[in-house]
Design an enzyme around this catalytic site. Structure first.
Site, PDB file in Angstrom:
ATOM      1  N   HIS A 254       0.853  -1.186   0.000  1.00  0.00           N
ATOM      2  CA  HIS A 254       0.000   0.000   0.000  1.00  0.00           C
ATOM      3  C   HIS A 254       0.896   1.245   0.000  1.00  0.00           C
ATOM      4  CE1 HIS A 254      -3.414  -2.601   0.804  1.00  0.00           C
ATOM      5  NE2 HIS A 254      -2.706  -3.164   1.768  1.00  0.00           N
ATOM      6  N   CYS A 263       9.481  -0.573  15.109  1.00  0.00           N
ATOM      7  CA  CYS A 263      10.179  -1.774  14.612  1.00  0.00           C
ATOM      8  C   CYS A 263      10.972  -1.550  13.335  1.00  0.00           C
ATOM      9  CB  CYS A 263       9.167  -2.909  14.414  1.00  0.00           C
ATOM     10  SG  CYS A 263       8.430  -3.509  15.950  1.00  0.00           S
TER      11      CYS A 263
END
Length: 438
Positions: A254, A263
């Site tokens: 996307h 992260c």
């Protein structure tokens, strides 16, 4: 079997609550007395859907408790998880392991013989062996086992990810460690969850390799979006077409303003640093990091361009500050760079986020914070869709346009169809599509 979870951050709190849901007795430990006091009162310090109910059930059943007393909790534990932070180290990007090493020393001095120490923190290759060395040095002759059990929890769906994971990875060094990890995750056997039992080094590396690959996938589709804009393509069509290939899959395809959060940024840096350390540069990931950072600036420049040749003195309404929906996490969120770049160009920023405004206020002190999307649009020259919260997906664009001073909608998540924007009298600037409407 009794579990002690050291660290009540995102990983530790979610993991501890989920293990208690399985029926294990879990004690979560943290040095932050204020955080522990909040947890004892039933207050959850992070926003994660479903976590508050899970914690409440565990506490009510007497299976989950919180403390600052590491020594007592470790003495009574069969398994001690290390779930402390491993932030990027300044200068070289490697993971800062000081908190892991400190926890190892504290555990060593309190544990009973036969304890299994499992590292759930994201750590570079060789960390488990180093922890094993530290513990043995602190408590010579005391029997213990070491294991690596990396987490794969996505913010916004972490409880579901723990309860219904794609796989569980456990690195072990002996039979006791393996048997203990199998017992811990036996409740997942009813769902036939794949369990990978491997070496310590493989488990450590698998975590970084997984996140590095996903970050690269995000960056790849953003690069495709740039090409689509140049040739008249549509990145959403391209993503759908290639995502139907089972070898590729449709997740993380996307187009957006770049990845952020707790992260991907730090893990890609640590993974790249490991490659350099061992003389095996990870060139794809090095490029991923560089492209992702430059994309944030590019997104800000797109917004400035939509404001016209002289953006100074104009106002931009930003919807979404968290790096992704369903979390209040703003760590390394693209919004931070984008907003600061706009402000540096003399633009006034008004913003709203359903959950992240509290954490963001200290980082973005000059922003005017609004209680609702429509309030944010008041007097704005441009409206920017930055985080695709569900609450932003069906806004009345005509109402928004009526509240605005200008007419630009910069949709950095491709939430709205171009025709809806045009019908509302807005100039529409999407990602990865043909030139914006006039």
């Amino acid at each position: 079997m009794k579990i002690t979870m050291i660290g009540t951050g995102y990983v530790g709190l979610v993991s501890g609550a989920c293990f208690s849901e399985f029926g294990f007795d879990v004690t979560c430990v943290d040095v932050d007395a204020a955080k522990i006091a909040r947890l004892e009162k039933g207050e959850i310090p992070i926003y994660e859907p479903g976590l508050d109910d899970l914690v409440a059930r565990g506490v009510s059943a007497g299976r989950l408790d919180f403390t600052t007393n590491l020594e007592d909790s470790v003495q009574n534990a069969d398994v001690v998880f290390i779930a402390v932070g491993t932030p990027s180290r300044r200068g070289d990007g490697e993971a800062d392991l000081r908190y892991v090493h400190a926890a190892a020393r504290q555990i060593a001095n309190a544990m009973r013989p036969g304890t299994v120490i499992a590292i759930k923190s994201t750590v570079v290759v060789g960390t488990c062996r180093e922890v094993q060395r530290i513990v043995a040095e602190e408590r010579p002759g005391v029997d213990f086992s070491i294991a690596s059990n990396p987490e794969f929890l996505r913010e916004g769906s972490a409880v579901e990810d723990f309860m219904r994971p794609d796989r569980v990875i456990c690195g072990v060094a002996d039979e006791r460690g393996e048997e203990t990890m199998r017992r811990l995750y036996r409740p997942l056997n009813l769902r036939e969850t794949p369990m990978v039992i491997t070496t310590l080094e493989n488990a450590e590396l698998a975590k970084y390799a997984a996140n590095a690959f996903l970050a690269m996938k995000v960056t790849f589709i953003n690069e495709v979006a740039n090409l689509c804009e140049a040739v008249g393509g549509d990145v959403q069509v391209i993503a759908s077409a290639i995502g139907l290939d089972k070898r590729i899959g449709n997740k993380f395809l996307h187009a957006g303003p770049g990845f952020g959060g707790s992260c991907f940024p730090k893990d890609t840096r640590a993974y790249a640093a490991t490659g350099r350390k061992y003389g095996r540069p990870q060139q794809l990931i090095e490029a991923t990091i560089e492209v992702n950072e430059s994309r944030k600036i590019d997104m800000a420049e797109r917004i400035l361009s939509a404001l016209g040749p002289d953006p100074a003195g104009k106002t931009v309404a930003v919807l979404g500050i968290a790096f992704k929906p369903n979390t209040d996490d703003v760590r390394e969120a693209p919004s931070l760079v984008i907003v600061q770049t706009l402000e540096g160009a003399g633009v006034t920023v008004r913003a709203h986020d359903p959950e992240a405004m509290g954490p963001a206020k200290e980082l973005l002190p000059n922003v005017t914070w609004c209680d609702a999307p429509y309030e944010t649009a008041e007097g704005a020259d441009a409206l920017v869709m930055l985080t695709e919260w569900n609450a932003f997906r069906a806004l009345d664009l005509k109402r928004m346009r009526g509240l605005m001073r200008g007419d630009a909608l910069v949709d950095l998540r491709n939430v709205y169809p171009a025709e809806d924007a045009r019908d509302a009298g807005l100039r529409y600037f999407p990602l990865g599509k043909a030139a914006p409407s006039a």
